[in-house]
Design a protein around this motif. Structure first.
Motif, PDB file in Angstrom:
ATOM      1  N   LEU A  64      81.312  28.305  75.689  1.00  0.00           N
ATOM      2  CA  LEU A  64      81.167  29.319  74.541  1.00  0.00           C
ATOM      3  C   LEU A  64      82.434  29.846  73.951  1.00  0.00           C
ATOM      4  CD1 LEU A  64      77.879  31.511  75.976  1.00  0.00           C
ATOM      5  CD2 LEU A  64      78.199  29.790  73.863  1.00  0.00           C
ATOM      6  N   PRO A  65      83.532  30.272  74.891  1.00  0.00           N
ATOM      7  CA  PRO A  65      84.739  30.884  74.526  1.00  0.00           C
ATOM      8  C   PRO A  65      85.491  29.969  73.438  1.00  0.00           C
ATOM      9  CG  PRO A  65      84.731  31.101  76.984  1.00  0.00           C
ATOM     10  CD  PRO A  65      83.472  30.448  76.241  1.00  0.00           C
ATOM     11  N   ASN A  66      85.302  28.669  73.754  1.00  0.00           N
ATOM     12  CA  ASN A  66      85.884  27.701  73.120  1.00  0.00           C
ATOM     13  C   ASN A  66      85.326  27.156  72.020  1.00  0.00           C
ATOM     14  OD1 ASN A  66      88.169  28.176  74.744  1.00  0.00           O
ATOM     15  ND2 ASN A  66      88.354  26.250  75.327  1.00  0.00           N
ATOM     16  N   ARG A  67      83.979  27.454  71.908  1.00  0.00           N
ATOM     17  CA  ARG A  67      83.056  27.086  70.865  1.00  0.00           C
ATOM     18  C   ARG A  67      82.888  25.316  71.006  1.00  0.00           C
ATOM     19  NH1 ARG A  67      83.027  29.778  65.353  1.00  0.00           N
ATOM     20  NH2 ARG A  67      80.789  29.087  65.468  1.00  0.00           N
ATOM     21  N   VAL A  68      82.736  24.956  71.966  1.00  0.00           N
ATOM     22  CA  VAL A  68      82.682  23.325  72.094  1.00  0.00           C
ATOM     23  C   VAL A  68      81.491  23.240  73.076  1.00  0.00           C
ATOM     24  CG1 VAL A  68      83.473  21.351  73.223  1.00  0.00           C
ATOM     25  CG2 VAL A  68      84.973  22.977  72.089  1.00  0.00           C
ATOM     26  N   SER A  69      80.462  22.384  72.595  1.00  0.00           N
ATOM     27  CA  SER A  69      79.266  21.818  73.418  1.00  0.00           C
ATOM     28  C   SER A  69      79.215  20.454  73.152  1.00  0.00           C
ATOM     29  CB  SER A  69      78.204  22.607  72.874  1.00  0.00           C
ATOM     30  OG  SER A  69      78.074  22.526  71.499  1.00  0.00           O
ATOM     31  N   VAL A  70      78.506  20.046  74.511  1.00  0.00           N
ATOM     32  CA  VAL A  70      78.366  18.564  74.642  1.00  0.00           C
ATOM     33  C   VAL A  70      76.905  18.286  74.668  1.00  0.00           C
ATOM     34  CG1 VAL A  70      79.101  16.539  75.928  1.00  0.00           C
ATOM     35  CG2 VAL A  70      80.828  18.297  75.762  1.00  0.00           C
ATOM     36  N   GLU A  71      76.553  17.315  74.235  1.00  0.00           N
ATOM     37  CA  GLU A  71      74.865  17.028  74.377  1.00  0.00           C
ATOM     38  C   GLU A  71      75.070  15.696  74.892  1.00  0.00           C
ATOM     39  OE1 GLU A  71      70.991  16.874  71.636  1.00  0.00           O
ATOM     40  OE2 GLU A  71      72.889  16.373  70.767  1.00  0.00           O
ATOM     41  N   LEU A  72      74.027  15.394  75.822  1.00  0.00           N
ATOM     42  CA  LEU A  72      73.771  13.959  76.216  1.00  0.00           C
ATOM     43  C   LEU A  72      72.374  13.773  75.783  1.00  0.00           C
ATOM     44  CD1 LEU A  72      74.398  11.511  77.951  1.00  0.00           C
ATOM     45  CD2 LEU A  72      73.631  12.365  79.852  1.00  0.00           C
TER      46      LEU A  72
END
Length: 125
Positions: free
Chosen positions: A114-122
């Motif tokens: 959340l702090p870096n606004r990066v998300s990873v989806e598998l």
């Protein structure tokens, strides 16, 4: 002349060992094949940044304009947030997610920073 008794458990024992070895190998191959399917989708600020097949190992480094950095490692069967410059490290502590064990995680098949606004989806195929 004295006769020696033959130990008949030798062939039985080795037969059981061989069957167990084949069963273990089959389980490992089936599990590896299952995890190798799918796509890793990486999002930055809610926009799709990149997509990679799970089966193709690689390391992706995302450097934000504000100096924030996330390192994502795809290992051929799953994905992990290897490091992040965020303060809480929740994304790093999520650990490795893969297709076969994604139901064990709170967010199923997602790693979110959340702090870096990066998300990873598998994503499954």
């Amino acid at each position: 002349m004295e006769r020696t008794k033959r130990n008949k458990t030798g062939p039985i024992f080795w037969g059981i060992v061989a069957v167990a070895a084949v069963a273990c190998l089959a389980a490992i191959l089936l599990r590896g094949g299952k995890g190798a399917k799918g796509t890793v989708n990486i999002y930055v600020a809610d926009e799709l940044y990149a997509s990679y097949p799970v089966a193709a190992p690689r390391t992706v480094t995302i450097e934000g304009e504000d100096g924030k950095v996330n390192v994502i490692t795809i290992d051929g069967t799953g994905v992990v947030m290897a490091s992040s410059t965020c303060s809480n490290q929740v994304c790093v502590n999520t650990g490795r997610i893969s297709a076969e064990d994604s139901e064990l995680f709170d967010l199923n098949n997602w790693i979110v920073c959340l702090p870096n606004r990066v998300s990873v989806e598998l994503a499954e195929e």
